[in-house]
Design a protein around this motif. Structure first.
Motif, mmCIF file in Angstrom:
data_model
loop_
_atom_site.group_PDB
_atom_site.id
_atom_site.type_symbol
_atom_site.label_atom_id
_atom_site.label_comp_id
_atom_site.label_asym_id
_atom_site.label_seq_id
_atom_site.Cartn_x
_atom_site.Cartn_y
_atom_site.Cartn_z
ATOM 1 N N PHE A 1 -4.593 -7.182 3.312
ATOM 2 C CA PHE A 1 -5.286 -7.083 2.062
ATOM 3 C C PHE A 1 -5.575 -5.671 1.114
ATOM 4 C CE2 PHE A 1 -9.075 -10.305 3.856
ATOM 5 C CZ PHE A 1 -8.919 -11.861 3.403
ATOM 6 N N GLY A 2 -4.678 -5.203 2.155
ATOM 7 C CA GLY A 2 -4.347 -3.456 1.528
ATOM 8 C C GLY A 2 -4.993 -2.927 2.723
ATOM 9 N N SER A 3 -5.521 -1.454 2.329
ATOM 10 C CA SER A 3 -6.399 -0.347 2.862
ATOM 11 C C SER A 3 -6.786 1.088 1.878
ATOM 12 C CB SER A 3 -5.624 -0.428 4.377
ATOM 13 O OG SER A 3 -4.645 0.787 3.854
ATOM 14 N N GLY A 4 -7.459 1.520 2.262
ATOM 15 C CA GLY A 4 -8.045 2.515 2.047
ATOM 16 C C GLY A 4 -8.323 2.827 -0.046
ATOM 17 N N ARG B 1 -8.026 1.466 -1.979
ATOM 18 C CA ARG B 1 -7.382 0.456 -3.510
ATOM 19 C C ARG B 1 -7.284 -0.430 -2.577
ATOM 20 N NH1 ARG B 1 -3.512 3.342 -7.882
ATOM 21 N NH2 ARG B 1 -4.737 5.056 -8.066
ATOM 22 N N GLY B 2 -8.400 -0.851 -1.801
ATOM 23 C CA GLY B 2 -8.013 -2.453 -0.873
ATOM 24 C C GLY B 2 -8.931 -3.141 -2.139
ATOM 25 N N CYS B 3 -8.572 -4.483 -1.246
ATOM 26 C CA CYS B 3 -8.850 -5.318 -2.224
ATOM 27 C C CYS B 3 -10.432 -5.266 -1.714
ATOM 28 C CB CYS B 3 -8.387 -6.941 -1.837
ATOM 29 S SG CYS B 3 -9.491 -8.213 -2.101
ATOM 30 N N PRO B 4 -11.159 -5.606 -3.130
ATOM 31 C CA PRO B 4 -12.844 -5.358 -2.908
ATOM 32 C C PRO B 4 -13.307 -7.156 -2.709
ATOM 33 C CG PRO B 4 -12.190 -5.956 -5.333
ATOM 34 C CD PRO B 4 -11.112 -5.763 -4.723
ATOM 35 N N GLY B 5 -12.885 -7.616 -2.363
ATOM 36 C CA GLY B 5 -13.660 -9.206 -1.956
ATOM 37 C C GLY B 5 -13.234 -9.562 -0.411
ATOM 38 N N SER B 6 -12.364 -8.286 0.258
ATOM 39 C CA SER B 6 -12.529 -9.087 1.600
ATOM 40 C C SER B 6 -13.402 -9.087 2.137
ATOM 41 C CB SER B 6 -11.185 -7.727 2.239
ATOM 42 O OG SER B 6 -12.180 -6.393 1.828
ATOM 43 N N ASN B 7 -14.254 -8.434 2.439
ATOM 44 C CA ASN B 7 -15.462 -8.797 3.261
ATOM 45 C C ASN B 7 -15.884 -10.331 3.251
ATOM 46 O OD1 ASN B 7 -15.478 -6.196 4.351
ATOM 47 N ND2 ASN B 7 -17.255 -5.458 3.009
ATOM 48 N N LEU B 8 -16.395 -11.075 1.267
ATOM 49 C CA LEU B 8 -15.933 -12.249 1.540
ATOM 50 C C LEU B 8 -15.017 -12.905 1.909
ATOM 51 C CD1 LEU B 8 -18.221 -13.651 -0.942
ATOM 52 C CD2 LEU B 8 -16.344 -13.254 -2.369
ATOM 53 N N ALA B 9 -14.415 -12.754 1.509
ATOM 54 C CA ALA B 9 -13.032 -13.427 2.275
ATOM 55 C C ALA B 9 -13.288 -13.698 4.054
ATOM 56 C CB ALA B 9 -11.459 -12.812 2.116
ATOM 57 N N TYR B 10 -13.414 -13.227 4.567
ATOM 58 C CA TYR B 10 -13.560 -12.850 5.707
ATOM 59 C C TYR B 10 -14.560 -13.942 6.468
ATOM 60 C CZ TYR B 10 -10.701 -9.398 7.285
ATOM 61 O OH TYR B 10 -8.929 -7.739 7.349
ATOM 62 N N LEU B 11 -15.958 -13.708 5.390
ATOM 63 C CA LEU B 11 -17.301 -14.234 5.713
ATOM 64 C C LEU B 11 -16.735 -15.856 4.989
ATOM 65 C CD1 LEU B 11 -19.901 -11.886 4.084
ATOM 66 C CD2 LEU B 11 -19.581 -12.875 6.492
ATOM 67 N N SER B 12 -16.146 -15.891 4.152
ATOM 68 C CA SER B 12 -16.084 -17.468 3.263
ATOM 69 C C SER B 12 -15.323 -17.530 4.447
ATOM 70 C CB SER B 12 -15.354 -17.412 2.169
ATOM 71 O OG SER B 12 -15.951 -16.868 1.504
#
Length: 106
Positions: free
Chosen positions: A77-80, A82-93
């Protein structure tokens, strides 16, 4: 649950959701080759969720260094900043969806 999270991370390593980083870069960075680079990953083409399981306790300095190293080579999901702000939601989903499928499997 840690193994389920490791399975999700390994699946995202092999098949990232977005193959290209949208920000312009000098080298034209692409996520898929980075996360399958044999220099960075042992057996990069194999599905091994164990590589994301926490290892035995280490000293504080080495653990911090390992975390920094992992962040630079695992970028679905990118890093740093400017990484994706929805990455935690994606992991949980993804974890919930896979967990429900496994639980209901006969």
């Amino acid at each position: 649950m840690p193994y389920l999270q490791a399975v999700v991370k390994e699946a995202l390593r092999l098949h990232p959701p977005g193959p290209l980083v949208i920000r312009p870069s000098v080298t034209g960075l692409c996520c898929k080759p980075v996360m399958r680079d044999p220099y960075l990953w042992e057996d990069p083409a194999e599905f091994k969720p164990e590589r994301f399981l926490p290892a035995s306790p280490r000293s504080g300095g080495q653990e911090d260094e390992m975390i920094k190293e992992e962040v630079l080579k695992y970028i679905p999901f990118g890093s740093g900043r400017r990484g994706c702000p929805g990455s935690n939601l994606a992991y949980l989903s993804a974890g919930i969806a896979i967990g429900v499928m496994v639980q209901c499997f006969d």
